[in-house]
Design a protein around this motif. Structure first.
Motif, PDB file in Angstrom:
ATOM      1  N   GLY A  66       0.798  -1.219   0.000  1.00  0.00           N
ATOM      2  CA  GLY A  66       0.000   0.000   0.000  1.00  0.00           C
ATOM      3  C   GLY A  66       0.828   1.264   0.000  1.00  0.00           C
ATOM      4  O   GLY A  66       0.551   2.208   0.749  1.00  0.00           O
ATOM      5  N   THR A  67       1.856   1.306  -0.869  1.00  0.00           N
ATOM      6  CA  THR A  67       2.695   2.501  -0.950  1.00  0.00           C
ATOM      7  C   THR A  67       1.836   3.731  -1.242  1.00  0.00           C
ATOM      8  O   THR A  67       0.957   3.702  -2.107  1.00  0.00           O
ATOM      9  N   ASP A  68       2.098   4.811  -0.513  1.00  0.00           N
ATOM     10  CA  ASP A  68       1.341   6.044  -0.691  1.00  0.00           C
ATOM     11  C   ASP A  68       2.043   7.024  -1.613  1.00  0.00           C
ATOM     12  O   ASP A  68       1.407   7.616  -2.497  1.00  0.00           O
ATOM     13  N   VAL A  69       3.348   7.251  -1.386  1.00  0.00           N
ATOM     14  CA  VAL A  69       4.095   8.218  -2.199  1.00  0.00           C
ATOM     15  C   VAL A  69       5.454   7.631  -2.539  1.00  0.00           C
ATOM     16  O   VAL A  69       6.051   6.888  -1.765  1.00  0.00           O
ATOM     17  N   GLU A  70       5.967   8.003  -3.708  1.00  0.00           N
ATOM     18  CA  GLU A  70       7.229   7.432  -4.212  1.00  0.00           C
ATOM     19  C   GLU A  70       7.897   8.471  -5.101  1.00  0.00           C
ATOM     20  O   GLU A  70       7.221   9.227  -5.813  1.00  0.00           O
ATOM     21  N   THR A  71       9.235   8.508  -5.077  1.00  0.00           N
ATOM     22  CA  THR A  71       9.962   9.311  -6.046  1.00  0.00           C
ATOM     23  C   THR A  71      10.892   8.419  -6.849  1.00  0.00           C
ATOM     24  O   THR A  71      11.023   7.222  -6.564  1.00  0.00           O
ATOM     25  N   PHE A  72      11.554   9.003  -7.842  1.00  0.00           N
ATOM     26  CA  PHE A  72      12.358   8.226  -8.776  1.00  0.00           C
ATOM     27  C   PHE A  72      13.818   8.144  -8.341  1.00  0.00           C
ATOM     28  O   PHE A  72      14.408   9.125  -7.892  1.00  0.00           O
ATOM     29  N   GLY A  73      14.410   6.969  -8.533  1.00  0.00           N
ATOM     30  CA  GLY A  73      15.850   6.794  -8.493  1.00  0.00           C
ATOM     31  C   GLY A  73      16.361   6.628  -9.904  1.00  0.00           C
ATOM     32  O   GLY A  73      15.586   6.458 -10.858  1.00  0.00           O
ATOM     33  N   ASN A  74      17.668   6.666 -10.086  1.00  0.00           N
ATOM     34  CA  ASN A  74      18.225   6.523 -11.426  1.00  0.00           C
ATOM     35  C   ASN A  74      17.861   5.196 -12.066  1.00  0.00           C
ATOM     36  O   ASN A  74      17.583   5.115 -13.278  1.00  0.00           O
ATOM     37  N   HIS A  75      17.831   4.107 -11.269  1.00  0.00           N
ATOM     38  CA  HIS A  75      17.547   2.795 -11.850  1.00  0.00           C
ATOM     39  C   HIS A  75      16.080   2.607 -12.218  1.00  0.00           C
ATOM     40  O   HIS A  75      15.747   1.636 -12.916  1.00  0.00           O
ATOM     41  N   ASP A  76      15.216   3.514 -11.790  1.00  0.00           N
ATOM     42  CA  ASP A  76      13.816   3.418 -12.204  1.00  0.00           C
ATOM     43  C   ASP A  76      13.641   3.797 -13.669  1.00  0.00           C
ATOM     44  O   ASP A  76      12.540   3.665 -14.210  1.00  0.00           O
ATOM     45  N   PHE A  77      14.734   4.240 -14.313  1.00  0.00           N
ATOM     46  CA  PHE A  77      14.719   4.538 -15.750  1.00  0.00           C
ATOM     47  C   PHE A  77      15.558   3.534 -16.543  1.00  0.00           C
ATOM     48  O   PHE A  77      15.894   3.787 -17.702  1.00  0.00           O
ATOM     49  N   ASP A  78      15.893   2.393 -15.938  1.00  0.00           N
ATOM     50  CA  ASP A  78      16.779   1.418 -16.591  1.00  0.00           C
ATOM     51  C   ASP A  78      16.260   0.934 -17.937  1.00  0.00           C
ATOM     52  O   ASP A  78      17.056   0.565 -18.817  1.00  0.00           O
ATOM     53  N   TYR A  79      14.948   0.907 -18.119  1.00  0.00           N
ATOM     54  CA  TYR A  79      14.380   0.353 -19.354  1.00  0.00           C
ATOM     55  C   TYR A  79      13.780   1.438 -20.237  1.00  0.00           C
ATOM     56  O   TYR A  79      12.996   1.170 -21.132  1.00  0.00           O
ATOM     57  N   GLY A  80      14.158   2.671 -19.959  1.00  0.00           N
ATOM     58  CA  GLY A  80      13.761   3.788 -20.796  1.00  0.00           C
ATOM     59  C   GLY A  80      12.523   4.505 -20.289  1.00  0.00           C
ATOM     60  O   GLY A  80      11.716   3.953 -19.536  1.00  0.00           O
TER      61      GLY A  80
END
Length: 458
Positions: A66-80
């Motif tokens: 039940g994640t409420d809020v999240e931000t991006f890390g560099n690896h969250d763009f690994d697949y473009g």
């Protein structure tokens, strides 16, 4: 009073279904109507299952906890960016990012990502904003089509807007790593929930509580917000009651991938923790660099330390899955041609004293076919290839991941102009080497730090 449950950089936790299930179980155990579940990046990739499923295996985890809020890390763009947009659109949480933009100036995935948000818990309004390391395009080649604004200016705008809305507390979701200290000094935040750097952290800077829970879900932080200041409690996950639904779903994904082929037998367990990989010559680093040199017939093999991923020791039957888990990136091995002078500089760049990146005592690389020593200032005092001193005027071939040509953070001396050839995907190289040569690496004195006196002796 509101509580925050903070996880970050869980990366290849998905490759161990039981550990992932225990992480989820601990979060659910601590959750409640006064809590907000927060992620601070690199929670979709990298890893074996992430590589197979393009990060979408994380959706099961997000739903479960039940994640409420999240931000991006560099690896969250690994697949473009396209894959990231699709994942964000299907994720249950609100993604918050103040400094990531499309190349045309629009906010990244603006239909699904907010620059800041307000959530109410325990009778109080909590404001969140997110910032990501602006070096991400250098760290993650698939992110080069995106723009990353300076995080501090973006954070100042977000905090000002949140304070104007009258929130009781401001929380930074940060994937800046070492930049969290400056963030705390620049903005009026009650707590910085951090990530990116894999070592744990809990301390105050400029009156702001800074937290990092470490890598791969071994621990999370529970934060209590109050008028007297934010306080944090660390919770380990190893003894949590596992969420069986999470474990079962991940087992199914692993079985469907068909990665259980045994490529070698490992008699002496090979450690591959962050502590091992970044603290100097190690068996896993030698294995990877040896495989690169063997596959390419290059003079030297070089592996960047950050590319070897943390995980349990490899022992007994080594499978294709194990090879992928070591370097879970869909990139090829490349061969570059360097002068001896350039090669000497590359070896020097293995030392944090020479390259300002990561922790002060890190080693940034592992080598095969070469040996070298640096002094306390990071200066090269001895460098050899095949046992012979490196000739500055000669030319040498070096096998390394293609990422190294792209990044200016690790081995900045090497760039695309040095490319001389390309080989197979990295984990396929490891598997082929293991099948042909076995896996029994040894420590051989390839990399050394020496004192001034020892340097003079050399």
């Amino acid at each position: 009073m509101p509580r925050l449950l903070h996880y970050s950089d869980i990366e290849n936790v998905y490759d161990d279904p039981v550990r992932a299930a225990r992480l989820a179980g601990r979060i659910r155990e601590l959750d409640g109507p006064d809590a907000l579940v927060c992620g601070t990046g690199d929670n979709t990739s990298p890893g074996v299952v992430a590589l197979v499923d393009r990060g979408r295996q994380s959706l099961d985890f997000f739903d479960a906890v039940g994640t409420d809020v999240e931000t991006f890390g560099n690896h969250d763009f690994d697949y473009g960016p396209t894959a990231t947009r699709s994942l964000v659109a299907d994720a249950p949480q609100t993604w918050v990012s103040s400094n990531v933009y499309e190349d045309d100036g629009r906010r990244f995935a603006a239909d699904h990502v907010e620059p800041f948000v307000v959530r109410e818990r325990g009778g109080d309004r909590v404001g969140f904003f997110g910032v990501t390391d602006p070096a991400t395009p250098s760290l993650t080649p698939m992110a080069t089509d995106l723009d990353f604004e300076g995080p501090y200016e973006a954070a100042e705008r977000a905090v000002s807007a949140l304070r104007d809305e009258g929130v009781e507390y401001v929380v930074a979701l940060s994937h800046l790593g070492g930049g969290d200290d400056e963030l705390a000094r620049r903005v009026d935040a009650d707590v910085v929930l951090g990530g990116h750097v894999h070592s744990e952290r809990r301390e105050r800077v400029a009156g702001t509580l800074l937290l990092r829970p470490g890598v791969n879900g071994h621990a999370i932080y529970e934060v209590e917000l109050s008028d007297d200041g934010a306080t944090a409690t660390r919770h380990e996950t190893a003894d949590a009651e596992p969420m069986q639904s999470v474990a079962a779903g991940l087992r199914g994904r692993i079985e469907a991938a068909g990665l259980d082929e045994v490529v070698a037998t490992v008699e002496t367990p090979i450690e591959r923790s962050d502590q091992t990989v970044h603290r100097g010559e190690c068996r896993v680093g030698n294995f990877v660099a040896d495989a690169y040199r063997w596959a390419s017939e290059a003079d030297v093999g070089v592996q960047n330390s950050g590319g070897i991923r943390d995980g349990p020791a490899i022992a007994g039957e080594m499978t294709l899955k194990d090879c992928i888990s070591l370097v879970p990136f869909e990139e090829p091995l490349v061969v570059v041609e360097l002068t001896g002078a350039e090669l000497r500089q590359v070896l020097r760049e293995c030392s944090s004293a020479a390259v300002d990146f990561g922790e002060p005592d890190w080693w940034h690389g592992h080598v095969s076919g070469a040996s070298f020593a640096v002094d306390e200032a990071g200066e090269l005092v001895d460098a050899r290839v095949g046992g012979d001193p490196i000739d500055p005027e000669a030319r040498y071939t070096v096998a390394t991941p293609s990422y190294v040509l792209h990044s200016d953070h690790e081995f900045p001396t090497i760039d695309e102009s040095h490319r001389a050839g390309e080989g197979d995907i990295l984990h396929d190289v490891l598997a082929a080497y293991a099948r042909e040569c076995g896996v029994d690496p040894e420590i051989e004195g390839r990399m050394r730090r020496v004192s001034g006196a020892a340097a003079d002796d050399d």
